[in-house]
Design an enzyme around this catalytic site. Structure first.
Site, PDB file in Angstrom:
ATOM      1  CB  CYS A   1      -1.035  -0.216   1.366  1.00 58.30           C
ATOM      2  SG  CYS A   1      -2.450   1.551   0.689  1.00 58.30           S
TER       3      CYS A   1
ATOM      4  CB  CYS B   1      -3.886   2.098  -3.544  1.00 58.60           C
ATOM      5  SG  CYS B   1      -2.708   3.400  -1.640  1.00 58.60           S
TER       6      CYS B   1
HETATM    7  P1  FAD Z   1      -0.287 -10.712   4.390  1.00 61.81           P
HETATM    8  O1  FAD Z   1      -2.364  -9.960   4.321  1.00 61.81           O
HETATM    9  O2  FAD Z   1      -0.085  -9.437   4.785  1.00 61.81           O
HETATM   10  O3  FAD Z   1      -0.410 -12.593   5.281  1.00 61.81           O
HETATM   11  C1  FAD Z   1       0.583 -12.673   4.982  1.00 61.81           C
HETATM   12  C2  FAD Z   1       0.912 -13.930   6.006  1.00 61.81           C
HETATM   13  O4  FAD Z   1       1.973 -14.833   5.888  1.00 61.81           O
HETATM   14  C3  FAD Z   1       0.919 -13.265   7.497  1.00 61.81           C
HETATM   15  O5  FAD Z   1      -0.276 -13.356   8.140  1.00 61.81           O
HETATM   16  C4  FAD Z   1       2.604 -13.361   8.169  1.00 61.81           C
HETATM   17  O6  FAD Z   1       2.410 -13.690   9.320  1.00 61.81           O
HETATM   18  C5  FAD Z   1       2.498 -14.765   7.446  1.00 61.81           C
HETATM   19  N1  FAD Z   1       3.919 -15.371   7.211  1.00 61.81           N
HETATM   20  C6  FAD Z   1       4.550 -14.909   6.721  1.00 61.81           C
HETATM   21  N2  FAD Z   1       6.057 -16.031   6.732  1.00 61.81           N
HETATM   22  C7  FAD Z   1       5.424 -16.482   7.120  1.00 61.81           C
HETATM   23  C8  FAD Z   1       6.109 -17.642   6.922  1.00 61.81           C
HETATM   24  N3  FAD Z   1       7.611 -18.247   7.137  1.00 61.81           N
HETATM   25  N4  FAD Z   1       5.822 -19.410   7.068  1.00 61.81           N
HETATM   26  C9  FAD Z   1       3.696 -18.843   7.357  1.00 61.81           C
HETATM   27  N5  FAD Z   1       3.901 -17.849   8.057  1.00 61.81           N
HETATM   28  C10 FAD Z   1       4.063 -16.620   7.136  1.00 61.81           C
HETATM   29  N6  FAD Z   1      -4.620  -2.628   1.132  1.00 61.81           N
HETATM   30  C11 FAD Z   1      -5.741  -2.258  -0.298  1.00 61.81           C
HETATM   31  O7  FAD Z   1      -6.278  -3.193  -0.842  1.00 61.81           O
HETATM   32  N7  FAD Z   1      -6.333  -1.443   0.333  1.00 61.81           N
HETATM   33  C12 FAD Z   1      -5.491  -0.660   1.355  1.00 61.81           C
HETATM   34  O8  FAD Z   1      -6.467   0.369   1.677  1.00 61.81           O
HETATM   35  C13 FAD Z   1      -4.563  -1.228   2.048  1.00 61.81           C
HETATM   36  N8  FAD Z   1      -4.082  -0.106   3.447  1.00 61.81           N
HETATM   37  C14 FAD Z   1      -3.209  -0.658   3.918  1.00 61.81           C
HETATM   38  C15 FAD Z   1      -2.455   0.347   5.113  1.00 61.81           C
HETATM   39  C16 FAD Z   1      -1.284  -0.153   5.548  1.00 61.81           C
HETATM   40  C17 FAD Z   1      -1.191   0.735   6.253  1.00 61.81           C
HETATM   41  C18 FAD Z   1      -0.875  -1.529   5.181  1.00 61.81           C
HETATM   42  C19 FAD Z   1      -0.009  -2.185   6.189  1.00 61.81           C
HETATM   43  C20 FAD Z   1      -1.690  -1.842   4.456  1.00 61.81           C
HETATM   44  C21 FAD Z   1      -1.962  -2.219   3.577  1.00 61.81           C
HETATM   45  N9  FAD Z   1      -3.284  -2.812   2.711  1.00 61.81           N
HETATM   46  C22 FAD Z   1      -4.089  -2.307   1.561  1.00 61.81           C
HETATM   47  C23 FAD Z   1      -2.344  -4.001   2.398  1.00 61.81           C
HETATM   48  C24 FAD Z   1      -3.186  -5.105   2.750  1.00 61.81           C
HETATM   49  O9  FAD Z   1      -2.919  -5.295   3.772  1.00 61.81           O
HETATM   50  C25 FAD Z   1      -1.876  -5.955   2.029  1.00 61.81           C
HETATM   51  O10 FAD Z   1      -1.030  -6.066   0.296  1.00 61.81           O
HETATM   52  C26 FAD Z   1      -2.525  -7.630   1.585  1.00 61.81           C
HETATM   53  O11 FAD Z   1      -2.639  -7.759   3.288  1.00 61.81           O
HETATM   54  C27 FAD Z   1      -1.594  -8.844   1.023  1.00 61.81           C
HETATM   55  O12 FAD Z   1      -1.981  -9.639   1.170  1.00 61.81           O
HETATM   56  P2  FAD Z   1      -0.660 -11.222   1.709  1.00 61.81           P
HETATM   57  O13 FAD Z   1      -1.756 -12.637   2.102  1.00 61.81           O
HETATM   58  O14 FAD Z   1       0.222 -10.804   0.405  1.00 61.81           O
HETATM   59  O15 FAD Z   1       0.085 -10.217   2.967  1.00 61.81           O
END
Ligand code: FAD
Ligand code: UQ1
Length: 422
Positions: free
Chosen positions: A169, A351
């Protein structure tokens, strides 16, 4: 410690690594399709956060509690939660190793490990976050502090930084800056603040139609936008932030600048998670090397990626995850049936840029330009977009995305295109 249903099986037809937005979405989809017990999900954390809500928590517009759920309540019914962490991948043997050396094998795998926050890449930042004045809406530990600092701010420099690495983000550091401006104005102390937005990028935002609108917002709010600056050190004793100047290719020039701060909001450098970086799934940047269209690992055809951990060129957002999930649902199913994957990810990301405590620019785009869902002009800050960000998006996330029902707004976009004038 909370009790939970922890079962260690040795083999899964589908193993999902990561129980965030992408991992839960993928596990939910396939747990419905495959026989009970076929899907395993590895996730070490007991609490799951709705991270897009963090910007609003930092602005005092939502509580952190409202953005938190217990992971065990979110694991799909037919799936098995392995409450552990992948330490190493062994894709040639189709297995992963956990912290205690235990091995879990799979027929197919989805990697959804997200991106790792790396405050440690800024000298003194981890210590500084524990001192007055320093906060970050990227971390559940320091996001509430953002609101406290904004409400206690008395005067001086309020500095907001954007790192010289990929980041999830990419609008969030800017959102923190604009929300703080609103709070300081509401408190009648804005004239005592010099607000600096220091970014390693060459401009405020990468997509032209939103750039103009955001430049206007920054100008109206009298924000001192400093480009090609990268935060490298925080000296919390003297409340000094050191930036290196970057050239046009984002390489350090050797010149630095020290800025005194009263409030410092850090947009953290980020990297691919360690276990992924060290594995043969990674490209040279450390992120998972996938085909940009099919999201299949370039090296191992039984493995797909979802979300922030991939090297796809999209903005790393939960909105992008919705389109990733639609893509892998089709493609992984085809691979399971012995066919070639044929669905192509369209590069969609979104975003919602919170530009005050009640206005949002609902940016939706891929690398070619805007991909707006509604028939309205989304480049303008509006109250309806704020209401969507505050109320609709959290509901869509909890009830749609992580349950594997929300596949992104492409269908709505195609309908509204028929009535959109521009
Ligand atoms: P995540 O949801 O981060 O999940 C990854 C998971 O993998 C975590 O739970 C972690 O514990 C796990 N993991 C890591 N390493 C390991 C390992 N070795 N073994 C097993 N598990 C592991 N997105 C939007 O669409 N709109 C928004 O307005 C927006 N605003 C945001 C604002 C902020 C401040 C932040 C921080 C993020 C924002 N996002 C937004 C982005 C969004 O939250 C992420 O893009 C989204 O969560 C990505 O999903 P993901 O599954 O890839 O990662
Ligand atoms: C979205 O799908 C999504 O994931 C659920 C977000 O994260 C919370 C978003 O911020 C946005 C904007 C979308 C896109 C959805 C619509 C209806 C525009």
């Amino acid at each position: 410690m909370r009790t939970s249903k922890v079962v260690h099986a040795k083999h899964f037809k589908l193993l999902v690594v990561g129980g965030g937005a992408g991992g839960l979405g993928a596990a939910s989809k396939f747990a419905r399709k495959l026989p009970r017990g076929s899907v395993g999900i590895i996730e070490p954390r007991e609490d799951h956060y709705y991270q897009p809500g963090f910007t609003l928590v930092g602005g005092g517009l939502m509580t952190l509690d409202a953005n938190r759920r217990r992971q065990e309540d979110l694991i799909p019914k037919n799936a098995t939660w392995i409450r552990d962490k992948v330490e190493a991948f062994e894709p040639v043997k189709n297995l992963v190793k956990l912290r205690d050396g235990e091995e879990i094998s799979y027929d197919y795998m989805v990697i959804a490990m997200g991106i790792q926050l790396r405050f440690d890449m800024i000298k003194g930042a981890k210590e500084a976050l524990k001192t007055p004045g320093v906060c970050s809406n990227y971390s559940p530990f320091y996001v509430e502090k953002h609101y406290k600092e904004a409400t206690n701010f008395k005067g001086g420099n309020a500095v907001f930084t954007f790192p010289n690495t990929p980041i999830k983000c990419a609008g969030a550091p800017q959102k923190a800056c604009y929300i703080t401006d609103s709070i300081l104005r509401q408190r009648g102390v804005r004239d005592k603040a010099h607000m600096i937005y220091a970014t390693s990028l060459k401009r405020l935002f990468g997509i032209e139609s939103y750039l103009k609108s955001l430049e206007k917002v920054a100008k109206e709010k009298n924000i001192d936008v400093r480009t090609r600056r990268n935060l490298i050190e925080v000296d919390s004793e003297n409340k000094m932030a050191t930036f290196e100047f970057l050239d046009d290719d984002a390489k350090p020039t050797g010149k630095t600048e020290r800025v005194e701060y009263s409030l410092l909001h850090i947009g953290p450098p980020c990297s691919a998670p360690e276990a992924l970086r060290k594995s043969s799934f990674a490209d040279k940047t450390g992120f998972m090397d996938v085909d940009v269209a099919s999201l299949q690992s370039k090296k191992f055809q039984n493995v797909f990626g979802v979300g922030d951990c991939m090297n796809t060129p999209n903005a790393k957002t939960a909105a992008a995850v919705s389109s990733h999930l639609k893509t892998i649902e089709q493609n992984l199913t085809q691979v399971m049936q012995g066919e070639q994957p044929c669905m192509e990810y369209d590069g969609y990301a979104s975003c919602p840029l919170v530009v005050s405590t009640n206005r949002v620019v609902l940016a939706e785009f891929n690398s070619k330009g805007a991909m707006e869902t509604t028939p309205f002009d989304q480049s303008k800050p509006t109250y309806w977009a704020y209401l969507m960000k505050r109320y609709f998006m959290p509901a869509l996330y909890w009830n749609g995305l992580i349950k594997g029902y929300w596949n992104g707004p492409a269908t709505i976009r195609n309908c509204s295109r028929l009535v959109k004038s521009k």
